[in-house]
Design a protein around this motif. Structure first.
Motif, mmCIF file in Angstrom:
data_model
loop_
_atom_site.group_PDB
_atom_site.id
_atom_site.type_symbol
_atom_site.label_atom_id
_atom_site.label_comp_id
_atom_site.label_asym_id
_atom_site.label_seq_id
_atom_site.Cartn_x
_atom_site.Cartn_y
_atom_site.Cartn_z
ATOM 1 N N ALA A 45 -2.194 32.065 45.914
ATOM 2 C CA ALA A 45 -1.485 31.870 44.643
ATOM 3 C C ALA A 45 -0.177 32.655 44.628
ATOM 4 O O ALA A 45 0.821 32.190 44.068
ATOM 5 C CB ALA A 45 -2.366 32.282 43.472
ATOM 6 N N CYS A 46 -0.188 33.814 45.241
ATOM 7 C CA CYS A 46 1.032 34.631 45.252
ATOM 8 C C CYS A 46 2.079 34.080 46.212
ATOM 9 O O CYS A 46 3.273 34.265 45.999
ATOM 10 C CB CYS A 46 0.686 36.075 45.606
ATOM 11 N N GLY A 48 2.599 30.163 44.256
ATOM 12 C CA GLY A 48 2.655 29.975 42.813
ATOM 13 C C GLY A 48 3.652 30.876 42.120
ATOM 14 O O GLY A 48 4.445 31.586 42.733
ATOM 15 N N SER A 49 3.570 30.837 40.813
ATOM 16 C CA SER A 49 4.455 31.655 39.994
ATOM 17 C C SER A 49 3.863 33.059 39.840
ATOM 18 O O SER A 49 2.734 33.331 40.251
ATOM 19 C CB SER A 49 4.609 31.018 38.615
ATOM 20 N N ALA A 102 -2.804 36.168 37.359
ATOM 21 C CA ALA A 102 -4.090 35.637 36.913
ATOM 22 C C ALA A 102 -5.103 35.626 38.053
ATOM 23 O O ALA A 102 -6.285 35.940 37.869
ATOM 24 C CB ALA A 102 -3.916 34.232 36.346
ATOM 25 N N ALA A 103 -4.655 35.290 39.244
ATOM 26 C CA ALA A 103 -5.552 35.258 40.400
ATOM 27 C C ALA A 103 -6.064 36.657 40.740
ATOM 28 O O ALA A 103 -7.242 36.838 41.043
ATOM 29 C CB ALA A 103 -4.831 34.646 41.599
ATOM 30 N N GLU A 153 -7.870 33.374 47.548
ATOM 31 C CA GLU A 153 -7.225 32.512 46.560
ATOM 32 C C GLU A 153 -6.050 33.220 45.903
ATOM 33 O O GLU A 153 -5.007 32.608 45.636
ATOM 34 C CB GLU A 153 -8.236 32.081 45.509
ATOM 35 N N LYS A 203 2.939 34.422 37.085
ATOM 36 C CA LYS A 203 1.795 34.354 36.176
ATOM 37 C C LYS A 203 0.535 33.904 36.916
ATOM 38 O O LYS A 203 -0.541 34.441 36.696
ATOM 39 C CB LYS A 203 2.081 33.403 35.020
ATOM 40 N N GLU A 204 0.684 32.915 37.793
ATOM 41 C CA GLU A 204 -0.471 32.434 38.567
ATOM 42 C C GLU A 204 -0.986 33.536 39.492
ATOM 43 O O GLU A 204 -2.195 33.710 39.649
ATOM 44 C CB GLU A 204 -0.097 31.211 39.391
ATOM 45 N N CYS A 205 -0.079 34.285 40.062
ATOM 46 C CA CYS A 205 -0.439 35.382 40.953
ATOM 47 C C CYS A 205 -1.201 36.465 40.178
ATOM 48 O O CYS A 205 -2.255 36.926 40.614
ATOM 49 C CB CYS A 205 0.820 35.960 41.596
#
Length: 81
Positions: free
Chosen positions: A27-28, A31-32, A38-39, A23, A34-36
Motif C-alpha cells: 500500500a505504501c 497507494g496514497s 490505514a494499512a 499488505e 492515507k492508504e499507507c
C-alpha cells in the motif's frame, strides 16, 4: 519512511501479522499516504490482537488445560452443592 521486517525462513505459512505487513508495504509503494497509514494501522491492530491472545493463553490454569483434553477424569468433575 520504509520499514524493514526480518522474517523467519523456516515458517512456510504466513501468519496474520506478516500478511498485514506485506499488505502495508504494498500500500505504501502503490497507494496514497492515507492508504499507507490505514494499512499500518491494520498491522498494529492485528499485532495487538495477537499479543492479547498470547497473554490470555498464558493465563490458562494447568488443570484447565488438562481438563480440556479429558473432561471426564475425576480431577475435572464439577460437583454442585
Amino acid at each position: 519512511p520504509v520499514r524493514s521486517v526480518v522474517m523467519r525462513a523456516e515458517v512456510a505459512k504466513k501468519n496474520a501479522v506478516e500478511s498485514a505487513i506485506d499488505e502495508a508495504e504494498d500500500a505504501c509503494k502503490d497507494g496514497s499516504t492515507k492508504e499507507c497509514a490505514a494499512a499500518w494501522d491494520t498491522v498494529e491492530e492485528v499485532s495487538a490482537a495477537r499479543a492479547h491472545k498470547k497473554v490470555n493463553d498464558e493465563k490458562l490454569d494447568p488443570l484447565e488445560e488438562f481438563c480440556k483434553g479429558d473432561p471426564s477424569t475425576d480431577e475435572c468433575r464439577v460437583y454442585e452443592d
